[in-house]
Scaffold this active site. Sequence first.
Site, PDB file in Angstrom:
ATOM      1  N   ALA A  99      64.819  44.911  -2.909  1.00 29.73           N
ATOM      2  CA  ALA A  99      64.418  46.054  -2.078  1.00 29.73           C
ATOM      3  C   ALA A  99      65.519  46.424  -1.088  1.00 29.73           C
ATOM      4  O   ALA A  99      66.340  45.594  -0.704  1.00 29.73           O
ATOM      5  CB  ALA A  99      63.127  45.743  -1.334  1.00 29.73           C
ATOM      6  N   CYS A 100      65.477  47.680  -0.663  1.00 29.56           N
ATOM      7  CA  CYS A 100      66.555  48.217   0.163  1.00 29.56           C
ATOM      8  C   CYS A 100      66.279  48.069   1.644  1.00 29.56           C
ATOM      9  O   CYS A 100      66.122  49.067   2.357  1.00 29.56           O
ATOM     10  CB  CYS A 100      66.799  49.668  -0.210  1.00 29.56           C
ATOM     11  SG  CYS A 100      67.332  49.800  -1.908  1.00 29.56           S
ATOM     12  N   PHE A 101      66.149  46.846   2.098  1.00 29.52           N
ATOM     13  CA  PHE A 101      66.229  46.561   3.531  1.00 29.52           C
ATOM     14  C   PHE A 101      66.737  45.141   3.655  1.00 29.52           C
ATOM     15  O   PHE A 101      66.499  44.313   2.788  1.00 29.52           O
ATOM     16  CB  PHE A 101      64.905  46.793   4.263  1.00 29.52           C
ATOM     17  CG  PHE A 101      63.790  45.849   3.899  1.00 29.52           C
ATOM     18  CD1 PHE A 101      63.059  46.038   2.743  1.00 29.52           C
ATOM     19  CD2 PHE A 101      63.466  44.774   4.726  1.00 29.52           C
ATOM     20  CE1 PHE A 101      62.025  45.179   2.408  1.00 29.52           C
ATOM     21  CE2 PHE A 101      62.435  43.915   4.394  1.00 29.52           C
ATOM     22  CZ  PHE A 101      61.715  44.111   3.228  1.00 29.52           C
ATOM     23  N   ASN A 144      59.756  50.544  -2.397  1.00 25.24           N
ATOM     24  CA  ASN A 144      60.839  51.022  -3.279  1.00 25.24           C
ATOM     25  C   ASN A 144      60.341  51.413  -4.677  1.00 25.24           C
ATOM     26  O   ASN A 144      61.123  51.467  -5.623  1.00 25.24           O
ATOM     27  CB  ASN A 144      61.948  49.970  -3.443  1.00 25.24           C
ATOM     28  CG  ASN A 144      63.069  50.094  -2.424  1.00 25.24           C
ATOM     29  OD1 ASN A 144      63.670  49.095  -2.068  1.00 25.24           O
ATOM     30  ND2 ASN A 144      63.353  51.274  -1.945  1.00 25.24           N
TER      31      ASN A 144
END
Length: 465
Positions: A376-378, A415
């Site tokens: 995931a993008c964090f 996401n």
Amino acid sequence: MLRSRYRTTSTGADVRQTADEARAARRDDAVRAAVEQGLLGADVPVVGLLDAVGIRESARELRAAFDAVVPAGTPVLHAFAVKAAPLVGVLRLLGDAGLGAEVASPGELALARAAGFGPRATVLDSPAKTPAELREALALGIAVNADNPQELARIDALMRSAPSTSPLGIRINPQVGGGTIESTSTATATSKFGVALRDEGAREWVIGAYAERPWLTRLHAHTGSQGVPLTLMARGVAEAYALAEEINRRVGRRQIDTVDIGGGLPVHYASDETTPTYAQYAGLLREAVPGLFDGRYGLVTEFGRSLLAKQGTLVARVEYAKHAGGRRIAVTHAGVQVATRTVYAPAAWPLRIAAYDAKGRVKGGPEVVQDVAGPACFSGDLLARGRSLPLLEQGDYAAALDTGAYCFIHHYAYNSLPRPAVYGYAPGADGRVEFALVRAAQSVESIVAEAGGAYADALTSLGPR
Ligand SMILES: *Cc1c(COP(=O)(O)O)cnc(C)c1O
């Protein structure tokens, strides 16, 4: 650690293997077989695996533990807390192993019914039941525990309009205090669950409620989940028992015939050892609350986590292995979407990680401190941080262990990552590991549909242009 209860001696050999060791061996075999059989690979980078033999074993241990502390013939319903592993195949297996189902939403009730649980094997608890849910449960004859006075008033109205065969009770909060994890402590002074028994006037209100309603025959307390010590859980059960005795004395009849003691047995996440065991908890309860186990009361239990956690493994492919600022990082396909609690609250929910090589074999070699990251993008999307493990390389697999409850089954749509497939496994006749699909992976088409693909014009059609 060997524990004598589990020891089996194979004749002529010195070999003693614990059930826990056997389960760990089945897990390693399953990971290797999943890679060999193509359930996992470059195109299928994450799956959940469930040990069918282990699930049956834990159900058997639960039943045996309580059978050992009550007189023969005492009614005992072990209602599995569906929220811990809400998959129809899991529920069907547990039903087959003699368990019931504890449900807390219309969805969970539908899952229990789809798995084949009848009303007598089903218990409905939830802090926010609508009138429609209550009406359905009472029409079906499902046991219901009222959470609060307003809910009891709704049940009163339903009982006046159509008497029901549902066993009915009230959930109390014994307010004995919390454990180490606030979000799973249900018996704190200000918990949202049940009637707060120590609040002014509450005890008298509960006693009066039973006195006025001969059809209230159960009393329910669930003192907490992971992080609550056994002694505190036992105190919660003792409070419920003392109240049941007081109510029966005050109303002058054996009106409460069943005490629902909830679930909450903690799971040991730090190793493969099963501790505490159901036998230990049942023994402790019998010592602490002997009157509850002398055959005068039927029992309902609602265990979830302890039945399933150790039967589940989340396996994810290492897409890339990199380093940053001196830290090794394995970027895998298991992160916040399948281990939500661990990612958002890593201190409360640490997971053991096992390293497997590209062929699914247990990976050896020197341990290296590394992060195991999700997709995931964090930046907080980490399954494990600074963990010492054999170095995970591109194409290897990282497995999060003991994840059969409250983890990969509970997908979170961050996401728009898809729900992974879940397979059950068991040793097959020819020594091969056999797999069966329990839940299919989510398709990209289904992600679009669930994201309102059919209503793409909804917002552009509104308001001035
Ligand atoms: C969550 C819950 C359970 C199950 O708790 P576990 O810790 O999974 O055993 C049982 N009863 C109620 C009312 C619950 O909310």
